[in-house]
Design a protein around this motif. Structure first.
Motif, PDB file in Angstrom:
ATOM      1  N   ASP A  29       5.376  28.049 -37.613  1.00 51.36           N
ATOM      2  CA  ASP A  29       6.509  28.986 -37.598  1.00 51.36           C
ATOM      3  C   ASP A  29       7.854  28.265 -37.681  1.00 51.36           C
ATOM      4  OD1 ASP A  29       4.520  30.892 -37.281  1.00 51.36           O
ATOM      5  OD2 ASP A  29       4.818  31.082 -35.119  1.00 51.36           O
ATOM      6  N   ALA A  30       7.916  27.199 -38.459  1.00 58.42           N
ATOM      7  CA  ALA A  30       9.153  26.414 -38.591  1.00 58.42           C
ATOM      8  C   ALA A  30      10.252  27.199 -39.298  1.00 58.42           C
ATOM      9  CB  ALA A  30       8.877  25.113 -39.339  1.00 58.42           C
ATOM     10  N   LEU A  31       9.867  27.992 -40.285  1.00 59.24           N
ATOM     11  CA  LEU A  31      10.818  28.806 -41.037  1.00 59.24           C
ATOM     12  C   LEU A  31      10.296  30.228 -41.127  1.00 59.24           C
ATOM     13  CD1 LEU A  31      11.540  26.502 -44.132  1.00 59.24           C
ATOM     14  CD2 LEU A  31      12.920  26.724 -42.064  1.00 59.24           C
ATOM     15  N   SER A  32      11.220  31.161 -41.165  1.00 56.29           N
ATOM     16  CA  SER A  32      10.886  32.551 -41.442  1.00 56.29           C
ATOM     17  C   SER A  32      11.538  32.902 -42.772  1.00 56.29           C
ATOM     18  CB  SER A  32      11.400  33.468 -40.336  1.00 56.29           C
ATOM     19  OG  SER A  32      11.162  34.822 -40.676  1.00 56.29           O
ATOM     20  N   VAL A  33      10.726  33.117 -43.795  1.00 57.13           N
ATOM     21  CA  VAL A  33      11.235  33.400 -45.133  1.00 57.13           C
ATOM     22  C   VAL A  33      10.809  34.811 -45.502  1.00 57.13           C
ATOM     23  CG1 VAL A  33      11.240  32.669 -47.541  1.00 57.13           C
ATOM     24  CG2 VAL A  33      11.063  30.954 -45.722  1.00 57.13           C
ATOM     25  N   ASN A  34      11.782  35.699 -45.577  1.00 52.31           N
ATOM     26  CA  ASN A  34      11.511  37.114 -45.865  1.00 52.31           C
ATOM     27  C   ASN A  34      10.462  37.685 -44.917  1.00 52.31           C
ATOM     28  OD1 ASN A  34      13.327  37.073 -48.070  1.00 52.31           O
ATOM     29  ND2 ASN A  34      11.731  36.173 -49.354  1.00 52.31           N
ATOM     30  N   GLY A  35      10.561  37.299 -43.644  1.00 53.68           N
ATOM     31  CA  GLY A  35       9.652  37.800 -42.621  1.00 53.68           C
ATOM     32  C   GLY A  35       8.306  37.109 -42.560  1.00 53.68           C
ATOM     33  N   GLU A  36       8.070  36.153 -43.433  1.00 52.99           N
ATOM     34  CA  GLU A  36       6.800  35.425 -43.434  1.00 52.99           C
ATOM     35  C   GLU A  36       7.008  34.045 -42.813  1.00 52.99           C
ATOM     36  OE1 GLU A  36       3.407  33.813 -46.556  1.00 52.99           O
ATOM     37  OE2 GLU A  36       4.871  35.285 -47.232  1.00 52.99           O
ATOM     38  N   MET A  37       6.190  33.724 -41.824  1.00 51.66           N
ATOM     39  CA  MET A  37       6.331  32.451 -41.118  1.00 51.66           C
ATOM     40  C   MET A  37       5.730  31.313 -41.952  1.00 51.66           C
ATOM     41  SD  MET A  37       8.033  33.724 -38.790  1.00 51.66           S
ATOM     42  CE  MET A  37       8.405  32.261 -37.870  1.00 51.66           C
ATOM     43  N   GLN A  38       6.439  30.181 -41.942  1.00 51.07           N
ATOM     44  CA  GLN A  38       6.045  29.020 -42.735  1.00 51.07           C
ATOM     45  C   GLN A  38       5.827  27.818 -41.814  1.00 51.07           C
ATOM     46  OE1 GLN A  38       5.871  29.260 -46.236  1.00 51.07           O
ATOM     47  NE2 GLN A  38       6.288  31.432 -45.890  1.00 51.07           N
ATOM     48  N   GLU A  39       4.706  27.144 -41.993  1.00 49.11           N
ATOM     49  CA  GLU A  39       4.395  25.933 -41.231  1.00 49.11           C
ATOM     50  C   GLU A  39       4.940  24.714 -41.973  1.00 49.11           C
ATOM     51  OE1 GLU A  39       0.581  23.934 -39.031  1.00 49.11           O
ATOM     52  OE2 GLU A  39       0.239  24.768 -41.020  1.00 49.11           O
ATOM     53  N   GLU A  40       5.496  23.775 -41.221  1.00 50.30           N
ATOM     54  CA  GLU A  40       6.005  22.528 -41.794  1.00 50.30           C
ATOM     55  C   GLU A  40       5.142  21.366 -41.336  1.00 50.30           C
ATOM     56  OE1 GLU A  40       9.603  21.789 -43.198  1.00 50.30           O
ATOM     57  OE2 GLU A  40       9.172  23.769 -44.021  1.00 50.30           O
ATOM     58  N   ILE A  41       4.871  20.454 -42.263  1.00 48.15           N
ATOM     59  CA  ILE A  41       4.198  19.197 -41.946  1.00 48.15           C
ATOM     60  C   ILE A  41       5.284  18.149 -41.733  1.00 48.15           C
ATOM     61  CG2 ILE A  41       2.616  17.412 -42.775  1.00 48.15           C
ATOM     62  CD1 ILE A  41       1.377  19.596 -44.606  1.00 48.15           C
ATOM     63  N   LEU A  42       5.222  17.441 -40.631  1.00 52.69           N
ATOM     64  CA  LEU A  42       6.188  16.394 -40.305  1.00 52.69           C
ATOM     65  C   LEU A  42       5.585  15.052 -40.698  1.00 52.69           C
ATOM     66  CD1 LEU A  42       7.062  17.762 -36.753  1.00 52.69           C
ATOM     67  CD2 LEU A  42       8.145  18.333 -38.933  1.00 52.69           C
ATOM     68  N   MET A  43       6.354  14.265 -41.450  1.00 49.02           N
ATOM     69  CA  MET A  43       5.838  13.002 -41.975  1.00 49.02           C
ATOM     70  C   MET A  43       6.858  11.891 -41.768  1.00 49.02           C
ATOM     71  SD  MET A  43       4.078  14.375 -45.510  1.00 49.02           S
ATOM     72  CE  MET A  43       2.841  13.055 -45.604  1.00 49.02           C
ATOM     73  N   THR A  44       6.369  10.656 -41.735  1.00 51.72           N
ATOM     74  CA  THR A  44       7.246   9.502 -41.585  1.00 51.72           C
ATOM     75  C   THR A  44       6.772   8.374 -42.486  1.00 51.72           C
ATOM     76  OG1 THR A  44       8.300   8.026 -39.973  1.00 51.72           O
ATOM     77  CG2 THR A  44       5.974   8.524 -39.604  1.00 51.72           C
ATOM     78  N   LEU A  45       7.713   7.555 -42.892  1.00 56.07           N
ATOM     79  CA  LEU A  45       7.425   6.359 -43.673  1.00 56.07           C
ATOM     80  C   LEU A  45       8.066   5.190 -42.958  1.00 56.07           C
ATOM     81  CD1 LEU A  45       6.368   5.062 -46.378  1.00 56.07           C
ATOM     82  CD2 LEU A  45       8.726   5.313 -47.191  1.00 56.07           C
ATOM     83  N   LYS A  46       7.248   4.209 -42.565  1.00 54.31           N
ATOM     84  CA  LYS A  46       7.777   2.974 -41.978  1.00 54.31           C
ATOM     85  C   LYS A  46       8.278   2.094 -43.105  1.00 54.31           C
ATOM     86  CE  LYS A  46       4.873   2.658 -37.882  1.00 54.31           C
ATOM     87  NZ  LYS A  46       3.949   1.789 -37.142  1.00 54.31           N
ATOM     88  N   LEU A  47       9.497   1.631 -42.984  1.00 57.10           N
ATOM     89  CA  LEU A  47      10.081   0.778 -44.022  1.00 57.10           C
ATOM     90  C   LEU A  47       9.794  -0.697 -43.802  1.00 57.10           C
ATOM     91  CD1 LEU A  47      13.506   2.595 -44.395  1.00 57.10           C
ATOM     92  CD2 LEU A  47      11.517   2.738 -45.915  1.00 57.10           C
ATOM     93  N   VAL A  48       9.577  -1.068 -42.560  1.00 57.83           N
ATOM     94  CA  VAL A  48       9.268  -2.462 -42.224  1.00 57.83           C
ATOM     95  C   VAL A  48       8.191  -2.469 -41.155  1.00 57.83           C
ATOM     96  CG1 VAL A  48      11.560  -3.376 -42.797  1.00 57.83           C
ATOM     97  CG2 VAL A  48      11.123  -2.550 -40.505  1.00 57.83           C
ATOM     98  N   GLY A  49       7.447  -3.578 -41.059  1.00 57.41           N
ATOM     99  CA  GLY A  49       6.397  -3.692 -40.062  1.00 57.41           C
ATOM    100  C   GLY A  49       6.927  -4.082 -38.697  1.00 57.41           C
ATOM    101  N   ASP A  50       7.989  -4.855 -38.649  1.00 58.17           N
ATOM    102  CA  ASP A  50       8.566  -5.337 -37.391  1.00 58.17           C
ATOM    103  C   ASP A  50       9.674  -4.382 -36.969  1.00 58.17           C
ATOM    104  OD1 ASP A  50       9.603  -6.719 -35.256  1.00 58.17           O
ATOM    105  OD2 ASP A  50      10.435  -8.343 -36.452  1.00 58.17           O
ATOM    106  N   HIS A  51       9.567  -3.837 -35.767  1.00 61.05           N
ATOM    107  CA  HIS A  51      10.534  -2.849 -35.305  1.00 61.05           C
ATOM    108  C   HIS A  51      11.651  -3.446 -34.467  1.00 61.05           C
ATOM    109  CE1 HIS A  51       8.328   0.819 -36.594  1.00 61.05           C
ATOM    110  NE2 HIS A  51       7.450  -0.125 -36.786  1.00 61.05           N
ATOM    111  N   SER A  52      11.776  -4.750 -34.451  1.00 63.10           N
ATOM    112  CA  SER A  52      12.895  -5.322 -33.693  1.00 63.10           C
ATOM    113  C   SER A  52      14.167  -5.187 -34.506  1.00 63.10           C
ATOM    114  CB  SER A  52      12.615  -6.796 -33.388  1.00 63.10           C
ATOM    115  OG  SER A  52      12.492  -7.516 -34.593  1.00 63.10           O
ATOM    116  N   LEU A  53      15.227  -4.857 -33.826  1.00 61.22           N
ATOM    117  CA  LEU A  53      16.522  -4.725 -34.499  1.00 61.22           C
ATOM    118  C   LEU A  53      17.265  -6.018 -34.366  1.00 61.22           C
ATOM    119  CD1 LEU A  53      17.515  -1.160 -33.290  1.00 61.22           C
ATOM    120  CD2 LEU A  53      16.631  -1.796 -35.500  1.00 61.22           C
TER     121      LEU A  53
END
Length: 174
Positions: free
Chosen positions: A150-174
């Motif tokens: 139910d992420a969005l309601s479009v013309n009264g119809e509920m829409q499911e969203e898939i959440l995705m991520t892309l890691k750009l680097v393997g090491d997460h130290s800043l």
């Protein structure tokens, strides 16, 4: 066919407006924005989108001078979230689909994202019914980390969203 890929600039604001409104009218379930509201925006609204201070860029594909595909990449603004960016506004005009244009734009966007100091992740949400886009992201290395019913309601119809991520680097130290 030969297409030109590049980051949009101020001279592209009218083309951005045209394609953005086409996207919202053609595929309302794929966007959180509303056609009615965005169609009322002044031209400066689209110039401001291009120049948003957190934008890494709005990436476009052109057939000659016509903008035929787009996607935006915006870095999170909060100090504790600057290592993340969001992919938004992905759309290819229907007549140009199936030609690898979105995949090419996405490759360009990822390459530029990897050049951004301290940027570790790109996140996105995609309508669960948009299987072509979901498959595009999976092929490009994104992984699913959740779903929002139910992420969005479009013309009264509920829409499911898939959440995705892309890691750009393997090491997460800043």
């Amino acid at each position: 066919m030969s297409f030109t890929l590049r980051i949009l600039n101020n001279s592209d604001s009218a083309a951005l407006r045209t394609l953005r409104l086409q996207a919202l009218a053609d595929s309302p379930a794929n966007f959180g924005a509303d056609f009615g509201r965005e169609s009322l925006q002044a031209a400066s609204y689209f110039t401001d989108k291009i120049n948003h201070p957190d934008n890494i860029g709005i990436f476009g594909a052109f057939d000659g001078t016509q903008l035929i595909a787009m996607m935006g990449l915006q870095r999170d603004s909060g100090l504790k979230r600057r290592h993340c960016a969001k992919l938004w506004g992905v759309f290819t005009a229907p007549a140009y689909r199936g030609q690898g244009i979105s995949a090419s734009l996405l490759q360009m966007l990822i390459r530029i994202a990897r050049q951004q100091p301290g940027l570790l992740h790109i996140r996105l949400s995609v309508n669960a019914r948009n299987t072509a886009a979901h498959q595009l992201y999976l092929r490009a290395g994104w992984t699913e980390y959740g779903r929002e019913p139910d992420a969005l309601s479009v013309n009264g119809e509920m829409q499911e969203e898939i959440l995705m991520t892309l890691k750009l680097v393997g090491d997460h130290s800043l």
